[in-house]
Scaffold this motif. Structure first.
Motif, PDB file in Angstrom:
ATOM      1  N   ARG A   1       3.620  49.677 -52.771  1.00 49.78           N
ATOM      2  CA  ARG A   1       4.186  50.004 -51.462  1.00 49.78           C
ATOM      3  C   ARG A   1       3.453  51.174 -50.819  1.00 49.78           C
ATOM      4  O   ARG A   1       3.383  51.275 -49.594  1.00 49.78           O
ATOM      5  N   LEU A   2       2.911  52.077 -51.637  1.00 43.50           N
ATOM      6  CA  LEU A   2       2.146  53.187 -51.097  1.00 43.50           C
ATOM      7  C   LEU A   2       0.834  52.701 -50.496  1.00 43.50           C
ATOM      8  O   LEU A   2       0.357  53.231 -49.500  1.00 43.50           O
ATOM      9  N   VAL A   3       0.241  51.674 -51.129  1.00 41.01           N
ATOM     10  CA  VAL A   3      -1.063  51.195 -50.703  1.00 41.01           C
ATOM     11  C   VAL A   3      -0.948  50.171 -49.575  1.00 41.01           C
ATOM     12  O   VAL A   3      -1.663  50.258 -48.568  1.00 41.01           O
ATOM     13  N   PHE A   4      -0.063  49.205 -49.721  1.00 43.76           N
ATOM     14  CA  PHE A   4      -0.002  48.089 -48.785  1.00 43.76           C
ATOM     15  C   PHE A   4       1.137  48.183 -47.765  1.00 43.76           C
ATOM     16  O   PHE A   4       1.153  47.420 -46.794  1.00 43.76           O
ATOM     17  N   GLU A   5       2.084  49.082 -47.978  1.00 43.69           N
ATOM     18  CA  GLU A   5       3.216  49.174 -47.060  1.00 43.69           C
ATOM     19  C   GLU A   5       3.510  50.623 -46.693  1.00 43.69           C
ATOM     20  O   GLU A   5       4.656  50.988 -46.445  1.00 43.69           O
ATOM     21  N   SER A   6       2.491  51.449 -46.649  1.00 47.54           N
ATOM     22  CA  SER A   6       2.679  52.867 -46.349  1.00 47.54           C
ATOM     23  C   SER A   6       3.220  53.058 -44.934  1.00 47.54           C
ATOM     24  O   SER A   6       2.834  52.348 -43.997  1.00 47.54           O
ATOM     25  N   ASP A   7       4.140  54.022 -44.786  1.00 50.25           N
ATOM     26  CA  ASP A   7       4.655  54.355 -43.463  1.00 50.25           C
ATOM     27  C   ASP A   7       3.912  55.557 -42.885  1.00 50.25           C
ATOM     28  O   ASP A   7       4.382  56.223 -41.980  1.00 50.25           O
TER      29      ASP A   7
END
Length: 214
Positions: free
Chosen positions: A117-123
């Motif tokens: 989520r940090l790599v592909f879905e970072s806000d």
């Protein structure tokens, strides 16, 4: 979500630890908080509480929240790049190479840590340093794959890179879709399905000095 709402209890406060071990502990705790809350909602207080340390201890290792996030992001990006390189070097059979590379992304998104989520879905992709790390995954994985494509098909470097980037995009987008939208297809089956699609396309480029369509 506050740290008190995690399934596991906050780690107990402990004595002194070697600096490297403390840093690893803080990164592990920060990952749990960032994955659960996202960058903007996470607070250094939450991370310190999760790690069982005081805020001054946390700040001794990481001057601010962005520094901590970037350290985690770099670690996560290094992991997936290394895994992709290992997969590509695990065999000389290019069909199996495609399957192994695809499996890297499915294994990554299926990990219980939720680091993907940090790599592909970072806000926080509007932050240049974050965007640079995220793009590094695509470019470095694609660079490794492009070398194999060029060697196997004889396509020019630029064309091989384009196909490699497409393969990486297919892998990470389909893996994330599989994780959230499919309930009956197992991880191995899903990875094989998408790898099969990719292989049918790549094997259509035979090794030749003549590529009129490129």
């Amino acid at each position: 979500m506050s740290t008190s709402q995690y399934d596991a209890e906050a780690r107990p406060r402990g004595g002194r630890m070697p600096r490297r071990a403390r840093r690893a502990q803080l990164l592990e705790s920060a990952l749990e908080v960032f994955v659960a809350q996202g960058y903007h909602s996470a607070a250094m207080d939450d991370i310190a509480e999760r790690a069982g340390v005081s805020k001054p201890v946390l700040y001794q290792h990481f001057p601010g929240k962005l520094d901590l996030y970037l350290a985690l992001l770099e670690q996560s990006c290094d992991q997936i790049i290394e895994n992709a390189q290992v997969a590509l070097s695990s065999t000389h059979d290019n069909k199996l190479r495609v399957e192994a590379a695809m499996r890297v992304f499915y294994d990554y998104v299926a990990s219980e840590t939720g680091a993907f989520r940090l790599v592909f879905e970072s806000d926080l992709t509007n932050e240049p340093a974050v965007r640079e790390q995220v793009e590094r995954v695509t470019y470095q994985c694609a660079s490794a794959i492009a070398g194999v494509i060029h060697e196997d098909t004889g396509l020019p470097d630029e064309a091989a890179r384009l196909l490699a980037v497409s393969l990486v995009g297919m892998a990470q987008v389909s893996a994330r879709f599989w994780l959230t939208e499919t309930g009956t297809i197992g991880k191995e089956q899903a990875a094989q399905l998408v790898a099969g699609l990719a292989w049918r396309g790549i094997r259509g480029y035979p090794l030749s000095d003549d590529h009129p369509d490129v």
